[in-house]
Scaffold this active site. Structure first.
Site, PDB file in Angstrom:
ATOM      1  N   GLU A  13       0.808  -1.221   0.000  1.00  0.00           N
ATOM      2  CA  GLU A  13       0.000   0.000   0.000  1.00  0.00           C
ATOM      3  C   GLU A  13       0.840   1.269   0.000  1.00  0.00           C
ATOM      4  OE1 GLU A  13      -3.901  -1.881   2.278  1.00  0.00           O
ATOM      5  OE2 GLU A  13      -2.375  -0.837   3.435  1.00  0.00           O
ATOM      6  N   GLY A  79     -13.135  -3.843   2.404  1.00  0.00           N
ATOM      7  CA  GLY A  79     -14.255  -4.602   1.879  1.00  0.00           C
ATOM      8  C   GLY A  79     -15.486  -3.717   1.769  1.00  0.00           C
ATOM      9  N   MET A 176      -9.329  -2.604   8.853  1.00  0.00           N
ATOM     10  CA  MET A 176      -8.715  -2.984  10.121  1.00  0.00           C
ATOM     11  C   MET A 176      -7.842  -1.923  10.789  1.00  0.00           C
ATOM     12  SD  MET A 176      -7.686  -6.875   8.949  1.00  0.00           S
ATOM     13  CE  MET A 176      -7.223  -7.462  10.571  1.00  0.00           C
ATOM     14  N   GLU A 177      -7.803  -0.691  10.243  1.00  0.00           N
ATOM     15  CA  GLU A 177      -6.922   0.322  10.830  1.00  0.00           C
ATOM     16  C   GLU A 177      -7.532   1.714  10.976  1.00  0.00           C
ATOM     17  OE1 GLU A 177      -4.792  -2.963   9.222  1.00  0.00           O
ATOM     18  OE2 GLU A 177      -5.730  -1.416   7.959  1.00  0.00           O
ATOM     19  N   ASP A 200     -12.655  -6.254  -2.131  1.00  0.00           N
ATOM     20  CA  ASP A 200     -13.533  -7.425  -2.027  1.00  0.00           C
ATOM     21  C   ASP A 200     -14.884  -6.986  -1.486  1.00  0.00           C
ATOM     22  OD1 ASP A 200     -13.657  -8.121   1.074  1.00  0.00           O
ATOM     23  OD2 ASP A 200     -11.588  -7.558   0.606  1.00  0.00           O
TER      24      ASP A 200
END
Length: 234
Positions: A13, A79, A176-177, A200
């Site tokens: 990333e 996602g 997640m962050e 996704d």
């Protein structure tokens, strides 16, 4: 701005941004490598935080304390939680919430951090508006959305869990962050924006979607981040 911190959770990333940096100096702290230099004419520090909310929060605090970051941009993948948001599209955070924070037993709503006034952490509107305009220019082949992003220390690949997060938080994307970065930045009164390219659908198809579309999603994020920096006023 004196310095803009740019965080990505994974090497993939931030690698695309590091390629374009100039006059780079590397500082190692808390097992992270902070690449300080210039990008699109702006002073930046680009860093891979590692996956998860603790890594992200620690990374943000270091950017503030050690590099005096005056703004933080978090770029990465997520996602989709909205049927209108397809793989490859971009979501810009209006606000962020911890979907795995649960103090319901103490009378708090799901997602509320006990003894904090904020339920969600508000992104900087100036950065978000600039990013929306920039995305339409550099990524005309995809859609850009502005909405809530939900964060938690789990990779969402189960339809029931996805449905719960959508119902509970009305979020556009899950990852997640971001909420940890948002919380750390807010506590330090530093403006921030979380940018997520959709890799996704956050359901049973995740194991198929993710590897195929991760690269494309990151390319969109890199182009957008560079354009934001180019257009930012000093």
């Amino acid at each position: 701005m004196r310095c803009i911190g740019i965080i990505g959770a994974m090497d993939e990333e931030v690698a695309g941004l590091k390629e374009y940096m100039q006059d780079v100096e590397i500082t190692r702290k808390a097992s992270m490598e902070f690449y300080a230099g210039t990008l699109e004419g702006k002073k930046v520090v680009v860093v891979r935080s590692g996956v998860g909310k603790v890594n992200a929060a620690v990374c943000t605090q270091i950017l503030v304390d050690e590099f005096q970051a005056e703004a933080v941009i978090n770029t990465g993948i997520a996602g989709s939680l909205n049927n209108d948001i397809n793989i490859g599209d971009i979501v810009l955070s209006t606000d962020l919430v911890h979907h795995d924070m649960d103090a319901v037993g103490f009378g708090y709503p799901k997602g509320q951090i006990p003894r904090m006034e904020e339920f969600s952490f508000q992104s900087d509107q100036v950065l978000r508006k600039l990013a929306a305009e920039a995305c339409r220019e550099v990524n005309p082949d995809i859609q850009v959305f502005e909405g809530r992003i939900a964060s938690g220390d789990q990779f969402i690949a189960d339809q029931d869990v996805k449905d719960f997060i959508v119902k509970e938080f009305s979020a556009y994307a899950v990852e997640m962050e971001g909420a940890a970065i948002a919380q750390a930045a807010s506590l330090n009164h530093v403006p921030f924006l979380v940018i997520r390219a959709i890799s996704d659908k956050a359901d049973g198809s995740a194991h198929v979607d993710y590897p195929a579309f991760e690269k494309l999603a990151i390319e969109h994020s890199v182009k957008l981040t560079k354009k934001i920096l180019k257009e930012l006023q000093d």
